[in-house]
Write an enzyme that holds these catalytic residues in place. Structure first.
Site, short mmCIF file in Angstrom:
data_model
loop_
_atom_site.label_atom_id
_atom_site.label_comp_id
_atom_site.label_asym_id
_atom_site.label_seq_id
_atom_site.Cartn_x
_atom_site.Cartn_y
_atom_site.Cartn_z
CB CYS A 1 -10.14 5.09 -0.36
SG CYS A 1 -8.60 5.98 0.47
CG HIS B 1 -6.78 6.04 4.76
ND1 HIS B 1 -5.98 5.38 3.81
CD2 HIS B 1 -5.90 6.51 5.48
CE1 HIS B 1 -4.71 5.76 3.92
NE2 HIS B 1 -4.39 6.36 4.85
CD GLU C 1 -2.11 8.64 6.65
OE1 GLU C 1 -1.31 9.13 6.93
OE2 GLU C 1 -2.21 7.33 6.10
CG ASP D 1 -1.84 1.17 1.19
OD1 ASP D 1 -2.49 1.47 0.21
OD2 ASP D 1 -2.13 1.95 2.22
CB SER D 2 0.31 4.76 -0.68
OG SER D 2 -0.98 4.88 -0.24
CB CYS E 1 -2.78 1.04 -2.57
SG CYS E 1 -2.69 2.68 -3.01
N GLY F 1 -2.85 9.46 -3.91
CA GLY F 1 -4.09 9.77 -4.48
C GLY F 1 -4.39 10.98 -5.26
N1 DGL Z 1 -4.04 4.01 -0.22
C1 DGL Z 1 -4.85 4.92 -0.91
C2 DGL Z 1 -6.01 4.07 -1.68
O1 DGL Z 1 -6.52 3.34 -1.10
C3 DGL Z 1 -5.06 6.05 -0.13
C4 DGL Z 1 -3.78 6.68 0.24
C5 DGL Z 1 -3.14 7.32 -0.70
O2 DGL Z 1 -3.88 8.49 -1.23
O3 DGL Z 1 -2.21 7.19 -0.77
O4 DGL Z 1 -6.42 4.81 -2.49
#
Ligand code: DGL
Length: 272
Positions: free
Chosen positions: A186, A188, A153, A12-13, A75, A45
């Site tokens: 997403c 989060h 976050e 993931d990011s 992600c 994102g």
């Molecule tokens: N992990 C990203 C997603 O699921 C969200 C966080 C980001 O923008 O890096 O889209």
């Protein structure tokens, strides 16, 4: 892929993909997970396709080099914009979150149903969810909710500001559609799923909230597990984490996403 005890890479990011790891851990036991959060370069994102693909490919190659047999791109943004690039750059099977999420929405609703997808700006602009949902006979409205990632976050899960931001995003989106389902596109958003469901209800919507983390874990489990013999002992899954920025922050914030303490985090430098 090895026949037993697969090593599963989860990318993931940042921290958000730990919601996917959380869903995977109880589903696929006797597996070792290597989680990589590219926290130094978060958020993806709001970035361009070229940049997201470059970052995601570097991370995927790292996980393959660590011995992963299977890769889950947790992600949504990396899946939406870089899944083909990732698949072309590694020699292991790669699963993204979008197809399982769209499938789950189709199963929860039915042909010609209306689905509202909430996601980052880059994911919405790619229309990857739209394509995957339309292929299953769903009608899709996509809404970018860029403020939700920083709020989560910040740990503002049950917070008046988050509820107000949700009210604004959802009331705007509901002016254009009457969805049967709202797909959390997403990493989060599962953390604020309750607040999303409550806001929908307050706005008079009866939409079901669908979590693509659960759907992705189910798809990975289908691909990776073989039926266990009743005499076989249950071996709990193990995991280790890599982060490209502060280990201390990863442990602190990550435990919120994973809903268990994270003791082992290694700092990784993937370059700029
Ligand atoms: N992990 C990203 C997603 O699921 C969200 C966080 C980001 O923008 O890096 O889209």
């Amino acid at each position: 892929m090895s026949s037993t005890n697969p090593i599963v890479g989860v990318f993931d990011s940042g921290f958000g993909g730990l919601t996917v790891l959380r869903a995977l851990l109880p589903r696929i036991s006797a597996a070792h997970y290597i989680y990589l959060g590219d926290t130094a370069r978060l958020p993806y994102g709001a970035k361009s396709q070229q940049t997201i693909a470059r970052y995601a490919v570097e991370s995927a190659r790292f996980l393959e080099a660590r011995g992963c047999d299977y890769l889950v791109i947790a992600c949504n943004t990396a899946t939406a914009l870089a899944l083909d690039d990732i698949r072309a750059s590694v020699n292991i099977p790669v699963l993204g979150v979008i197809e399982p999420g769209a499938q789950s929405a189709a199963e929860a609703t039915g042909l010609n149903s209306e689905v509202l997808v909430l996601a980052t700006t880059a994911t919405v602009q790619s229309h990857a969810y739209d394509t995957a949902c339309a292929a299953r006979g769903l009608r899709v409205t996509e809404a970018a909710c860029p403020l939700l990632v920083p709020l989560v976050e910040e740990g503002w899960i049950d917070h008046p500001v988050t509820r107000e931001v949700l009210r604004i995003y959802l009331s705007e989106a509901l002016q254009n559609c009457s969805p049967e389902a709202v797909l959390l596109g997403c990493t989060h958003y599962p953390l604020i799923a309750k607040a999303i469901a409550q806001t929908l209800e307050d706005l008079g919507s009866e939409a079901t909230v669908i979590d693509s983390a659960e759907a992705t874990a189910a798809a990975a489990s289908f691909a990776l597990t073989s039926p266990r013999h009743p005499s076989e002992a249950f071996i709990p899954a193990t995991f280790e984490c890599f982060a490209t920025d502060s280990v201390e922050k990863f442990q602190r914030l990550g435990s919120l996403f994973l809903q268990q303490p994270i003791s082992q985090v290694q700092l990784l430098d993937l370059g700029g």
